[in-house]
Design a protein around this motif. Structure first.
Motif, PDB file in Angstrom:
ATOM      1  N   SER A  68       0.774  -1.129  -0.153  1.00 53.32           N
ATOM      2  CA  SER A  68      -0.149  -0.289   0.171  1.00 53.32           C
ATOM      3  C   SER A  68       0.720   1.067   0.289  1.00 53.32           C
ATOM      4  O   SER A  68       0.514   2.483  -0.690  1.00 53.32           O
ATOM      5  CB  SER A  68      -0.627   0.306   0.533  1.00 53.32           C
ATOM      6  N   CYS A  82       2.048   1.872  -3.223  1.00 49.47           N
ATOM      7  CA  CYS A  82       1.155   2.943  -4.332  1.00 49.47           C
ATOM      8  C   CYS A  82       0.965   3.935  -3.914  1.00 49.47           C
ATOM      9  O   CYS A  82       0.942   4.951  -5.091  1.00 49.47           O
ATOM     10  CB  CYS A  82      -0.131   1.883  -3.597  1.00 49.47           C
ATOM     11  N   VAL A 102      -1.742  -3.370  -8.430  1.00 48.10           N
ATOM     12  CA  VAL A 102      -3.456  -3.436  -8.149  1.00 48.10           C
ATOM     13  C   VAL A 102      -3.508  -5.714  -8.072  1.00 48.10           C
ATOM     14  O   VAL A 102      -3.999  -6.301  -7.539  1.00 48.10           O
ATOM     15  CB  VAL A 102      -4.397  -3.029  -8.542  1.00 48.10           C
ATOM     16  N   LEU A 106      -8.249   0.264  -5.231  1.00 46.77           N
ATOM     17  CA  LEU A 106      -8.455   0.418  -5.881  1.00 46.77           C
ATOM     18  C   LEU A 106      -8.247  -0.301  -7.239  1.00 46.77           C
ATOM     19  O   LEU A 106      -7.262   0.192  -8.345  1.00 46.77           O
ATOM     20  CB  LEU A 106      -6.799  -0.500  -5.299  1.00 46.77           C
ATOM     21  N   THR A 162      -7.021   5.607  -5.701  1.00 46.85           N
ATOM     22  CA  THR A 162      -6.270   4.485  -5.251  1.00 46.85           C
ATOM     23  C   THR A 162      -5.673   5.026  -4.209  1.00 46.85           C
ATOM     24  O   THR A 162      -5.153   4.100  -3.518  1.00 46.85           O
ATOM     25  CB  THR A 162      -5.122   4.653  -6.412  1.00 46.85           C
TER      26      THR A 162
END
Length: 123
Positions: free
Chosen positions: A15, A18, A49, A83, A100
Motif C-alpha cells: 500500500s 501505491c 493492484v 484500487l 488509488t
C-alpha cells in the motif's frame, strides 16, 4: 507458510508503494525526467493492484475468528474495490489517483488494525 503478522506487513508495504507511486513519482519526474515513463504508465498501476489484491484476499482467509475479523474483511473489501476501480474501470479515470490513494490507505488501515490487534493480545 507466511504468518498473518508478516502478511500484514507485506500488505502495508505494498500500500505504501501505491501511495509513493501516486504522490512521489510526479515530484521525481519534475526533477528527473527519466522517471516519466513510470508516472503515467497504466501497467504499473494495474500490476500493483494485481499484486495487492491476492495478498489481501489471502490475508482474509488466514484471519482467525477474532472479533475484529468483520471490520478487517470490510476494510479490505472496500480498499480492494477502490484500487480495482481506479486501475481497471475507465469511467473513473478522472479520479483514478483519489481512488488509488483511498484504496491503499484503507487497505493499510485494515492490515495495521489487525497487526496491532495481534501484537496486543495477552500471551
Amino acid at each position: 507458510m507466511m504468518n498473518v503478522a508478516r502478511l500484514d506487513a507485506v500488505a502495508i508495504g505494498l500500500s505504501g508503494v501505491c501511495v509513493i507511486h501516486c504522490l512521489a513519482l510526479p515530484v521525481l519526474v519534475a526533477f528527473m525526467p527519466v522517471f516519466s515513463q513510470f508516472s503515467e504508465a497504466e501497467w504499473v498501476h494495474k500490476f500493483l493492484v494485481l499484486l495487492a489484491l491476492p495478498i489481501s484476499g489471502f490475508a482474509i482467509f488466514r484471519s482467525s475468528s477474532q472479533p475484529s475479523k468483520a471490520l478487517f474483511i470490510t476494510l479490505v473489501s472496500v480498499g480492494g474495490l477502490l484500487l480495482f476501480s481506479g486501475a481497471f474501470i475507465e469511467a473513473f479515470h478522472q479520479i483514478e489517483v483519489v481512488l488509488t490513494l483511498l484504496g491503499a490507505l484503507t487497505l493499510s488501515l485494515a492490515h495495521l488494525i489487525r497487526w496491532r490487534h495481534s501484537h496486543l493480545k495477552p500471551e
